[in-house]
Design an enzyme around this catalytic site. Structure first.
Site, PDB file in Angstrom:
ATOM      1  N   LYS A   1       0.818  -1.200   0.000  1.00 16.28           N
ATOM      2  CA  LYS A   1       0.000   0.000   0.000  1.00 16.28           C
ATOM      3  C   LYS A   1       0.860   1.262   0.000  1.00 16.28           C
ATOM      4  O   LYS A   1       0.394   2.346  -0.292  1.00 16.28           O
ATOM      5  CB  LYS A   1      -0.876   0.015   1.277  1.00 16.28           C
ATOM      6  CG  LYS A   1      -1.780  -1.183   1.403  1.00 16.28           C
ATOM      7  CD  LYS A   1      -2.412  -1.201   2.823  1.00 16.28           C
ATOM      8  CE  LYS A   1      -3.192  -2.489   3.021  1.00 16.28           C
ATOM      9  NZ  LYS A   1      -3.521  -2.700   4.442  1.00 16.28           N
ATOM     10  N   GLY A   2       2.140   1.082   0.364  1.00 15.54           N
ATOM     11  CA  GLY A   2       2.995   2.232   0.655  1.00 15.54           C
ATOM     12  C   GLY A   2       3.186   3.228  -0.469  1.00 15.54           C
ATOM     13  O   GLY A   2       3.449   4.400  -0.228  1.00 15.54           O
TER      14      GLY A   2
ATOM     15  N   GLU B   1       7.573   2.297  -6.002  1.00 19.09           N
ATOM     16  CA  GLU B   1       7.674   1.774  -4.631  1.00 19.09           C
ATOM     17  C   GLU B   1       7.900   2.921  -3.658  1.00 19.09           C
ATOM     18  O   GLU B   1       8.426   3.975  -4.030  1.00 19.09           O
ATOM     19  CB  GLU B   1       8.833   0.750  -4.593  1.00 19.09           C
ATOM     20  CG  GLU B   1       9.142   0.131  -3.266  1.00 19.09           C
ATOM     21  CD  GLU B   1       8.024  -0.717  -2.652  1.00 19.09           C
ATOM     22  OE1 GLU B   1       6.927  -0.162  -2.438  1.00 19.09           O
ATOM     23  OE2 GLU B   1       8.257  -1.896  -2.357  1.00 19.09           O
ATOM     24  N   ASP B   2       7.503   2.712  -2.423  1.00 20.32           N
ATOM     25  CA  ASP B   2       7.700   3.768  -1.427  1.00 20.32           C
ATOM     26  C   ASP B   2       9.151   3.875  -0.967  1.00 20.32           C
ATOM     27  O   ASP B   2       9.707   4.956  -0.877  1.00 20.32           O
ATOM     28  CB  ASP B   2       6.758   3.580  -0.216  1.00 20.32           C
ATOM     29  CG  ASP B   2       6.847   2.190   0.420  1.00 20.32           C
ATOM     30  OD1 ASP B   2       7.600   1.326  -0.086  1.00 20.32           O
ATOM     31  OD2 ASP B   2       6.157   1.961   1.425  1.00 20.32           O
TER      32      ASP B   2
ATOM     33  N   ASP C   1      14.692  -0.729   1.097  1.00 20.63           N
ATOM     34  CA  ASP C   1      15.463  -0.904   2.324  1.00 20.63           C
ATOM     35  C   ASP C   1      16.542  -1.951   2.037  1.00 20.63           C
ATOM     36  O   ASP C   1      17.633  -1.615   1.580  1.00 20.63           O
ATOM     37  CB  ASP C   1      14.504  -1.318   3.443  1.00 20.63           C
ATOM     38  CG  ASP C   1      15.184  -1.471   4.787  1.00 20.63           C
ATOM     39  OD1 ASP C   1      16.336  -1.036   4.919  1.00 20.63           O
ATOM     40  OD2 ASP C   1      14.570  -2.025   5.713  1.00 20.63           O
TER      41      ASP C   1
ATOM     42  N   LYS D   1      17.180   3.653   1.233  1.00 19.41           N
ATOM     43  CA  LYS D   1      18.054   3.613   2.413  1.00 19.41           C
ATOM     44  C   LYS D   1      19.329   2.910   1.975  1.00 19.41           C
ATOM     45  O   LYS D   1      19.343   1.694   1.812  1.00 19.41           O
ATOM     46  CB  LYS D   1      17.422   2.739   3.499  1.00 19.41           C
ATOM     47  CG  LYS D   1      16.456   3.429   4.404  1.00 19.41           C
ATOM     48  CD  LYS D   1      16.084   2.463   5.534  1.00 19.41           C
ATOM     49  CE  LYS D   1      14.736   2.809   6.099  1.00 19.41           C
ATOM     50  NZ  LYS D   1      14.278   1.829   7.089  1.00 19.41           N
TER      51      LYS D   1
ATOM     52  N   PHE E   1      13.930   4.311  10.597  1.00 18.80           N
ATOM     53  CA  PHE E   1      12.566   3.951  10.227  1.00 18.80           C
ATOM     54  C   PHE E   1      11.744   5.214  10.030  1.00 18.80           C
ATOM     55  O   PHE E   1      11.646   6.046  10.918  1.00 18.80           O
ATOM     56  CB  PHE E   1      11.929   3.047  11.286  1.00 18.80           C
ATOM     57  CG  PHE E   1      10.749   2.310  10.739  1.00 18.80           C
ATOM     58  CD1 PHE E   1      10.934   1.190   9.932  1.00 18.80           C
ATOM     59  CD2 PHE E   1       9.451   2.758  10.974  1.00 18.80           C
ATOM     60  CE1 PHE E   1       9.838   0.526   9.389  1.00 18.80           C
ATOM     61  CE2 PHE E   1       8.362   2.096  10.433  1.00 18.80           C
ATOM     62  CZ  PHE E   1       8.557   0.982   9.638  1.00 18.80           C
TER      63      PHE E   1
ATOM     64  N   ASP F   1       4.164   3.482   6.429  1.00 18.33           N
ATOM     65  CA  ASP F   1       3.464   3.209   7.688  1.00 18.33           C
ATOM     66  C   ASP F   1       4.371   2.610   8.745  1.00 18.33           C
ATOM     67  O   ASP F   1       5.446   2.088   8.461  1.00 18.33           O
ATOM     68  CB  ASP F   1       2.337   2.215   7.433  1.00 18.33           C
ATOM     69  CG  ASP F   1       2.872   0.802   7.164  1.00 18.33           C
ATOM     70  OD1 ASP F   1       3.672   0.653   6.229  1.00 18.33           O
ATOM     71  OD2 ASP F   1       2.505  -0.121   7.909  1.00 18.33           O
TER      72      ASP F   1
ATOM     73  N   ARG G   1       0.212   6.691   7.348  1.00 10.46           N
ATOM     74  CA  ARG G   1       0.312   6.830   5.892  1.00 10.46           C
ATOM     75  C   ARG G   1      -0.199   8.181   5.405  1.00 10.46           C
ATOM     76  O   ARG G   1       0.202   8.669   4.360  1.00 10.46           O
ATOM     77  CB  ARG G   1      -0.490   5.723   5.191  1.00 10.46           C
ATOM     78  CG  ARG G   1       0.047   4.321   5.408  1.00 10.46           C
ATOM     79  CD  ARG G   1      -0.602   3.368   4.427  1.00 10.46           C
ATOM     80  NE  ARG G   1      -0.479   1.970   4.809  1.00 10.46           N
ATOM     81  CZ  ARG G   1       0.576   1.200   4.554  1.00 10.46           C
ATOM     82  NH1 ARG G   1       1.615   1.688   3.924  1.00 10.46           N
ATOM     83  NH2 ARG G   1       0.584  -0.061   4.933  1.00 10.46           N
TER      84      ARG G   1
END
Ligand code: IMP
Ligand code: MG
Length: 183
Positions: free
Chosen positions: A46-47, A102-103, A106, A134, A156, A163, A169
């Protein structure tokens, strides 16, 4: 007015204005790169929804959108390395020029698996647009990505689609969670 979010456990990393300016730049870049192509923007639920919604309006080209849902984090903050498809694309991507949206990258494991899966489906091209990267997690999968909003510290973050256990969000900015245990 979102005052309950601006609590002592969040530090603003990028303001709404800074995000909007960067997304406009990415949109202009994609507009130049994809003129005359059959562009499909694939949001990873959902990001990515907030980023995707803003980014497609900054792209001055005909395009379509589609979504996938994958699970790799199971609500925690540590990657399991395993990617499960929860929702697949609605339409075939054969012959299309696909940008996966994509959000955040990582470890890179989610997108690495996702590109493996999608690259077997005959797209004309497959690229990645991520809002955040990141660069320094403990494990990092080598992953080529073409469009990136910001490189961030190994912390984070939440907001603008990202989220912590499903919340935050709807923050218009990107913030760092100071203490993830009370996020
Ligand atoms: P990767 O597979 O380790 O690259 O993880 C990518 C996914 O992990 C993202 O799509 C997010 O859902 C989640 N994630 C990683 N870091 C963060 C963060 O700082 N805040 C919120 N979600 C994160
Ligand atoms: Mg995600």
């Amino acid at each position: 007015m979102l005052t309950e979010f601006t609590n002592s456990n969040l530090e603003v990393l990028y303001s709404a204005e800074e995000i909007n300016a960067r997304v406009a730049e990415l949109g202009a870049q994609i507009t130049r790169d994809y003129a005359g192509k059959d562009l499909v923007m694939v949001g990873v639920l959902k990001g990515s929804v907030i980023f995707l919604a803003d980014l497609i309006r900054a792209i001055d080209l005909p395009l379509t959108i589609d979504f996938m849902a994958v699970s790799s984090y199971k609500d925690g903050t540590v990657s399991t390395g395993d990617v499960e498809i929860l929702k697949d694309l609605t339409n075939p991507i054969r012959g299309k020029d696909v940008i996966i949206c994509e959000d955040i990258i990582d470890t890179g494991l989610t997108l690495f698996r996702l590109t493996e899966i999608l690259s077997s489906r005959g797209a004309n091209s497959l690229k990645i647009a991520t809002l955040l990267d990141k660069p320094e997690p403990r494990i990092k999968k080598e992953l080529q990505f073409d469009y990136c909003g910001f490189q961030i510290p190994n912390k984070f973050v939440v907001g603008y689609g990202l989220d912590a256990a499903g919340r935050y969000r709807n923050l218009p900015f990107i913030g760092v969670v100071v203490n993830p245990d009370i996020a």
